[in-house]
Design a protein around this motif. Sequence first.
Motif, short mmCIF file in Angstrom:
data_model
loop_
_atom_site.label_atom_id
_atom_site.label_comp_id
_atom_site.label_asym_id
_atom_site.label_seq_id
_atom_site.Cartn_x
_atom_site.Cartn_y
_atom_site.Cartn_z
N SER A 7 33.38 36.37 43.16
CA SER A 7 33.08 37.80 43.18
C SER A 7 34.32 38.54 43.66
CB SER A 7 31.90 38.10 44.10
OG SER A 7 31.50 39.45 43.97
N GLY A 8 34.58 39.68 43.03
CA GLY A 8 35.75 40.48 43.37
C GLY A 8 36.88 40.32 42.38
N THR A 9 36.56 39.95 41.14
CA THR A 9 37.59 39.64 40.15
C THR A 9 38.36 40.86 39.64
OG1 THR A 9 35.89 39.66 38.43
CG2 THR A 9 36.53 37.52 39.33
N SER A 10 37.87 42.06 39.91
CA SER A 10 38.60 43.24 39.44
C SER A 10 39.72 43.65 40.40
CB SER A 10 37.64 44.43 39.25
OG SER A 10 37.03 44.77 40.48
N GLY A 11 39.78 43.00 41.56
CA GLY A 11 40.78 43.34 42.56
C GLY A 11 42.07 42.56 42.40
N LEU A 12 43.01 42.85 43.28
CA LEU A 12 44.35 42.28 43.22
C LEU A 12 44.32 40.76 43.31
CD1 LEU A 12 47.34 43.26 43.09
CD2 LEU A 12 47.37 43.15 45.58
N PHE A 90 33.89 31.77 45.90
CA PHE A 90 35.11 32.48 46.29
C PHE A 90 34.81 33.98 46.31
CE2 PHE A 90 36.14 28.58 44.12
CZ PHE A 90 37.22 28.05 44.80
N CYS A 91 35.21 34.64 47.38
CA CYS A 91 34.93 36.08 47.52
C CYS A 91 36.17 36.83 47.96
CB CYS A 91 33.80 36.30 48.52
SG CYS A 91 33.34 38.03 48.71
N SER A 92 36.58 37.77 47.12
CA SER A 92 37.70 38.65 47.49
C SER A 92 37.27 40.12 47.40
CB SER A 92 38.90 38.40 46.57
OG SER A 92 38.57 38.60 45.20
N LEU A 93 35.98 40.36 47.61
CA LEU A 93 35.46 41.72 47.61
C LEU A 93 36.11 42.53 48.73
CD1 LEU A 93 31.64 41.12 47.11
CD2 LEU A 93 33.10 42.48 45.60
N GLY A 94 36.46 43.76 48.44
CA GLY A 94 37.05 44.61 49.46
C GLY A 94 37.56 45.91 48.88
N THR A 95 37.72 46.91 49.74
CA THR A 95 38.20 48.21 49.31
C THR A 95 38.97 48.84 50.46
OG1 THR A 95 37.54 50.33 48.31
CG2 THR A 95 36.07 49.43 50.00
N GLY A 125 22.94 26.63 46.44
CA GLY A 125 23.42 25.30 46.79
C GLY A 125 24.90 25.17 47.04
N ALA A 126 25.62 26.30 47.16
CA ALA A 126 27.05 26.23 47.42
C ALA A 126 27.31 25.61 48.79
CB ALA A 126 27.67 27.63 47.36
N LYS A 127 28.22 24.66 48.82
CA LYS A 127 28.60 24.01 50.08
C LYS A 127 29.89 24.59 50.65
CE LYS A 127 25.34 20.77 49.96
NZ LYS A 127 24.65 21.13 48.71
N SER A 128 30.73 25.14 49.77
CA SER A 128 32.02 25.67 50.19
C SER A 128 32.08 27.17 49.91
CB SER A 128 33.17 24.98 49.44
OG SER A 128 33.17 23.60 49.69
N PHE A 129 32.61 27.93 50.88
CA PHE A 129 32.76 29.37 50.70
C PHE A 129 34.15 29.77 51.16
CE2 PHE A 129 32.25 33.90 51.44
CZ PHE A 129 31.43 34.29 50.39
N HIS A 130 34.85 30.50 50.29
CA HIS A 130 36.21 30.96 50.56
C HIS A 130 36.23 32.48 50.56
CE1 HIS A 130 37.87 26.87 49.69
NE2 HIS A 130 36.77 26.80 48.96
N TYR A 131 36.68 33.06 51.66
CA TYR A 131 36.63 34.51 51.84
C TYR A 131 38.00 35.07 52.19
CZ TYR A 131 35.88 38.92 54.36
OH TYR A 131 35.97 40.21 54.82
N VAL A 132 38.41 36.11 51.49
CA VAL A 132 39.67 36.78 51.79
C VAL A 132 39.42 37.88 52.83
CG1 VAL A 132 41.62 38.10 50.89
CG2 VAL A 132 40.55 36.34 49.47
N SER A 133 39.91 37.66 54.02
CA SER A 133 39.80 38.61 55.11
C SER A 133 41.16 39.32 55.26
CB SER A 133 39.40 37.88 56.40
OG SER A 133 39.23 38.78 57.47
#
Length: 241
Positions: A7-12, A90-95, A125-133
């Motif tokens: 999620s967040g594929t429209s971002g940088l 994978f999550c790179s949601l942000g503004t 059932g996701a075991k791994s989560f990657h977050y851009v902080s």
Amino acid sequence: MNIALISGTSGLIGMQLLHQLLKSNSFDYIISVGRRTLALKDPKLIQISGDLSKIQDWDWQNEINSKSLGGEYQELVKAIENENCEISAFCSLGTTIKNAGSKERFFEIDHDLVIGFANWVKSLGAKSFHYVSATGADADSSIFYNKVKGQTEQDLEKIGFDRLKIYQPSLLLGNRSEFRFGEQVATILMKPLVWLKLFKNFRPIYDYQVAKSMVIVDLDPKRKGLERISSGEMQDLTAKK
């Protein structure tokens, strides 16, 4: 079957991350989740869209199956329903507060949507989560941006992923779709640190370095549990590959 949910594929970073996932041979499908679909086609890419604030109510099975007239995604849907697959999210949601329009709306996007997406992928059932902080994320910070990032990190820890990887990049370099005056000034002032390879945790980092690091870390079975990955470590990881 190995699946990446993003999620967040429209971002940088999100666009670079999608590119890295698509070119990897380690994922059978990449499911992109967002408010709208991108003008991008790939045999491994499935895009589903809707109101992210209501993601728990999405009929994702029909959304995925509707993308195939021949029914080739039925096996994928069954594998997710039966937890007969490996899912990495994978999550790179942000503004920015400026783009959000208010602090309240910024919190909704940078915290609530991230946590909502995380809870949803956990239910699948996701075991791994990657977050851009971000560098400086701190729930007790007096700086609102850093405070929200820190609160989001804390709340992600409560969800209980087997592997939670939090990436804390410094100032991002890349081709943004919108102009950010403050970042442009900071980039000009700090870019010499990139050339001179000084202060790697604080010097700017390229979007593709963050994205590539996320995939490298996900595919490394030795990296377990909770990790906070600094800007400097991301630059080291991508320098080796």
